[in-house]
Each structure stands twice: as structure tokens, then as C-alpha cells.
Design a protein around this motif. Structure first.
Motif, mmCIF file in Angstrom:
data_model
loop_
_atom_site.group_PDB
_atom_site.id
_atom_site.type_symbol
_atom_site.label_atom_id
_atom_site.label_comp_id
_atom_site.label_asym_id
_atom_site.label_seq_id
_atom_site.Cartn_x
_atom_site.Cartn_y
_atom_site.Cartn_z
ATOM 1 N N TYR A 39 0.831 -1.197 0.000
ATOM 2 C CA TYR A 39 0.000 0.000 0.000
ATOM 3 C C TYR A 39 0.866 1.247 0.000
ATOM 4 O O TYR A 39 1.920 1.291 0.639
ATOM 5 C CB TYR A 39 -0.904 0.033 1.238
ATOM 6 C CG TYR A 39 -1.935 -1.062 1.231
ATOM 7 C CD1 TYR A 39 -3.104 -0.935 0.485
ATOM 8 C CD2 TYR A 39 -1.737 -2.221 1.971
ATOM 9 C CE1 TYR A 39 -4.045 -1.938 0.468
ATOM 10 C CE2 TYR A 39 -2.685 -3.233 1.955
ATOM 11 C CZ TYR A 39 -3.837 -3.087 1.210
ATOM 12 O OH TYR A 39 -4.777 -4.077 1.190
ATOM 13 N N LEU A 41 0.236 5.712 0.150
ATOM 14 C CA LEU A 41 -0.677 6.842 0.280
ATOM 15 C C LEU A 41 -0.237 7.955 -0.652
ATOM 16 O O LEU A 41 0.943 8.311 -0.685
ATOM 17 C CB LEU A 41 -0.689 7.370 1.714
ATOM 18 C CG LEU A 41 -1.492 6.587 2.730
ATOM 19 C CD1 LEU A 41 -1.310 7.189 4.116
ATOM 20 C CD2 LEU A 41 -2.962 6.552 2.368
ATOM 21 N N LYS A 52 -5.358 5.812 -1.056
ATOM 22 C CA LYS A 52 -4.562 4.645 -0.660
ATOM 23 C C LYS A 52 -4.641 3.627 -1.786
ATOM 24 O O LYS A 52 -5.712 3.141 -2.128
ATOM 25 C CB LYS A 52 -5.067 4.047 0.652
ATOM 26 C CG LYS A 52 -4.224 2.867 1.116
ATOM 27 C CD LYS A 52 -4.564 2.438 2.537
ATOM 28 C CE LYS A 52 -5.832 1.662 2.595
ATOM 29 N NZ LYS A 52 -6.084 1.071 3.931
ATOM 30 N N GLU A 75 -12.925 5.878 5.352
ATOM 31 C CA GLU A 75 -12.222 5.274 4.226
ATOM 32 C C GLU A 75 -13.284 4.639 3.346
ATOM 33 O O GLU A 75 -14.131 3.886 3.828
ATOM 34 C CB GLU A 75 -11.211 4.233 4.705
ATOM 35 C CG GLU A 75 -10.357 3.668 3.598
ATOM 36 C CD GLU A 75 -9.188 2.828 4.115
ATOM 37 O OE1 GLU A 75 -8.524 2.206 3.264
ATOM 38 O OE2 GLU A 75 -8.951 2.786 5.327
#
Length: 134
Positions: A39, A41, A52, A75
Motif C-alpha cells: 500500500y 498513500l 490509498k 475510508e
């Protein structure tokens, strides 16, 4: 006396040079992303929102944080379906690139070159993958 003044000036120049060089490297290291991470950002121009990215399969979520309001933190998915099969997924495969439109990013598959237009928004009806660029 003159030698001491010279040493002081040289010392000051050395310290200033070291501060400049070290601040340059600190700034550069903050922008370097690890291609082995699952992952990453990506900041938007909106200070409260990030994207993300799952770098292995292209899934993206919008992450919003808040200062004083717990309800402002959330999110949400921009695309919940992977863009490649699990057998083709590999860390670092996908990357996001901002455009001059603050709500639009380009998603690139670095292996086959496929590119998608991605839209983030506070409004649920206006976020997601707009389409593949062919």
C-alpha cells in the motif's frame, strides 16, 4: 585575529552547507516510495484526503482524516475490484499520478501500460474509476 575571523567564517559556511544538503536529502526521501510495499498513500490537494493504492492489484480507497470530528474520518472504496488476477498481482505494479484537476488522478499499470482515469470526491456519486484511457 584575522585567522580566527577566517576560521569562524569557514565554520559558518560549512554548517550552513551541511544544513542545506541534509534538508535536501530529507525532502527527497519523503517523496521516494518503496516499490515493494503493498500500500502507498498519495496526497491530494485537499489537506484532509489521501488516496490509498494497493500497488499489487490496483484497488484504491479514499482516506479522509479529521481534526476534531470523529465522524469526519472515513475510508471508502474508489474501485473495490482488482484490476488484475491474483496470479498477476505483484507489489509496485500500479502507480497513481496526480493531474492538474485536484479530483483526478491517472492510474498506471507499470507492467502492461494500461491507464485509467480515477476520480475522488466528497460526493459518493462522483468517485471511482471513470474509465480506461485507450
Amino acid at each position: 585575529m584575522m585567522l580566527t575571523r577566517f576560521v569562524k567564517k569557514c565554520s559558518l559556511l560549512l554548517v550552513l552547507s551541511l544544513v542545506f544538503v541534509s534538508s535536501f536529502f530529507v525532502g527527497c526521501s519523503a517523496e521516494v516510495q518503496n516499490s515493494n510495499s503493498v500500500y502507498e498513500l498519495y496526497p491530494t490537494t485537499n489537506m484532509y484526503n489521501f488516496l490509498k493504492l494497493n500497488t499489487s492489484d490496483g484497488r484504491i480507497t479514499q482516506v479522509q482524516y479529521g481534526i476534531n470530528n470523529d465522524g469526519a474520518r472515513f475510508e471508502c472504496s474508489l474501485n473495490s475490484l482488482p484490476l488484475v488476477d491474483a496470479s498477476q498481482a505483484q507489489n509496485g505494479r500500479f502507480k497513481l499520478y496526480p493531474t492538474q484537476n485536484m479530483y483526478t488522478f491517472l492510474l498506471l499499470d507499470t507492467i502492461n501500460g494500461r491507464t485509467w482515469q480515477v476520480q475522488w470526491s466528497i460526493d459518493e456519486d462522483r468517485r471511482g474509476i471513470v474509465g480506461e484511457i485507450k
